[in-house]
Scaffold this motif. Sequence first.
Motif, PDB file in Angstrom:
ATOM      1  N   VAL A 291       0.844  -0.874   0.554  1.00  0.00           N
ATOM      2  CA  VAL A 291       0.296   0.193  -0.029  1.00  0.00           C
ATOM      3  C   VAL A 291       0.969   1.213  -0.470  1.00  0.00           C
ATOM      4  O   VAL A 291       0.312   2.170  -0.648  1.00  0.00           O
ATOM      5  CB  VAL A 291      -0.756  -0.209   1.128  1.00  0.00           C
ATOM      6  CG1 VAL A 291      -1.977  -1.382   1.247  1.00  0.00           C
ATOM      7  CG2 VAL A 291      -0.115  -0.151   2.345  1.00  0.00           C
ATOM      8  N   ALA A 292       2.045   1.462   0.187  1.00  0.00           N
ATOM      9  CA  ALA A 292       2.793   2.239   0.471  1.00  0.00           C
ATOM     10  C   ALA A 292       3.638   2.617  -0.866  1.00  0.00           C
ATOM     11  O   ALA A 292       4.520   3.216  -1.100  1.00  0.00           O
ATOM     12  CB  ALA A 292       4.545   2.023   1.466  1.00  0.00           C
ATOM     13  N   ARG A 293       3.710   1.346  -1.429  1.00  0.00           N
ATOM     14  CA  ARG A 293       3.697   1.751  -3.612  1.00  0.00           C
ATOM     15  C   ARG A 293       3.279   1.207  -4.328  1.00  0.00           C
ATOM     16  O   ARG A 293       4.189   0.376  -4.899  1.00  0.00           O
ATOM     17  CB  ARG A 293       5.381   0.979  -2.847  1.00  0.00           C
ATOM     18  CG  ARG A 293       5.260  -0.118  -3.072  1.00  0.00           C
ATOM     19  CD  ARG A 293       6.706  -0.691  -2.404  1.00  0.00           C
ATOM     20  NE  ARG A 293       7.413  -2.333  -1.275  1.00  0.00           N
ATOM     21  CZ  ARG A 293       7.204  -3.123  -1.856  1.00  0.00           C
ATOM     22  NH1 ARG A 293       6.797  -3.243  -2.975  1.00  0.00           N
ATOM     23  NH2 ARG A 293       7.154  -4.031  -1.508  1.00  0.00           N
ATOM     24  N   ALA A 294       2.183   1.470  -3.701  1.00  0.00           N
ATOM     25  CA  ALA A 294       1.329   1.151  -5.071  1.00  0.00           C
ATOM     26  C   ALA A 294       1.948   1.395  -6.351  1.00  0.00           C
ATOM     27  O   ALA A 294       1.354   0.636  -7.938  1.00  0.00           O
ATOM     28  CB  ALA A 294      -0.190   1.580  -5.075  1.00  0.00           C
ATOM     29  N   GLU A 295       2.167   2.539  -6.324  1.00  0.00           N
ATOM     30  CA  GLU A 295       2.396   3.344  -7.940  1.00  0.00           C
ATOM     31  C   GLU A 295       3.967   2.115  -8.740  1.00  0.00           C
ATOM     32  O   GLU A 295       3.935   2.409 -10.028  1.00  0.00           O
ATOM     33  CB  GLU A 295       2.749   4.527  -7.817  1.00  0.00           C
ATOM     34  CG  GLU A 295       1.447   5.483  -7.678  1.00  0.00           C
ATOM     35  CD  GLU A 295       0.120   4.886  -8.940  1.00  0.00           C
ATOM     36  OE1 GLU A 295       0.412   4.650  -9.993  1.00  0.00           O
ATOM     37  OE2 GLU A 295      -0.957   5.274  -7.951  1.00  0.00           O
ATOM     38  N   GLN A 296       4.522   2.190  -7.535  1.00  0.00           N
ATOM     39  CA  GLN A 296       5.413   0.681  -8.517  1.00  0.00           C
ATOM     40  C   GLN A 296       4.688  -0.867  -9.107  1.00  0.00           C
ATOM     41  O   GLN A 296       6.309  -1.256  -9.612  1.00  0.00           O
ATOM     42  CB  GLN A 296       6.401   0.893  -7.345  1.00  0.00           C
ATOM     43  CG  GLN A 296       7.093   2.503  -6.429  1.00  0.00           C
ATOM     44  CD  GLN A 296       7.837   2.501  -5.356  1.00  0.00           C
ATOM     45  OE1 GLN A 296       8.977   1.467  -5.668  1.00  0.00           O
ATOM     46  NE2 GLN A 296       8.012   4.140  -4.615  1.00  0.00           N
TER      47      GLN A 296
END
Length: 215
Positions: free
Chosen positions: A165-170
């Motif tokens: 959830v802390a790096r969804a765009e990655q």
Amino acid sequence: MLSPEVTSYLEALIPKREREIEEIEQYAKEHNVPIMELVGIEAMLQILKLVQPAKILEIGTAIGYSAIRMAKALPNANIVTLERDKERYERALFYIEKTNTAKQIHVLFGDALHLYEEVADYGPFDAMFIDAAKGQYLRFFEMYEPLLSKNGIIITDNVLFKGLVARAEQIETKRLRNLVKKICAYNEWLMDHPRYDTVILPVGDGMAISKKRGE
């Protein structure tokens, strides 16, 4: 999220479970059945011991692990739990019978999105535990929240989803990225809910505790 080292340390401190409970844990490991992480379920059980709910609704039985753990921790509680996978449903019934918790646990077979009328006959509930299809968390919450008692709580598991959830765009995989975005949207919706106070605890795979504010 807790580091692997801290998680291992905490797991080592947890007292040994009954043989039947450890058998379920081993089966889940061998057959890739998702059950609550050990530190996470211990935290949830402690919260439920403080709340002392008489009736609990669980969305997502799997093989019955968390329902059985709740029944063992809360001998005066009755649990209604929902499972749509036939094989897991039957395995849950097997373990519930084996652990002598059948008097406390009632398992309903079917999709939680289609069982509201049947579940409503067992309500109201003092606690609800959401641990099923992550992409449907918001729908589960909205559908079954009306069955919660005045001072009820809702616990949602896997809300940090391995830290993704802390790096969804990655996330490169589109399907996984969309799922994580749904979990993020659910977390934000929960935190802004006008009738609930919510805290997200970084234990296990992330656990949201939502307390009804009352009238």
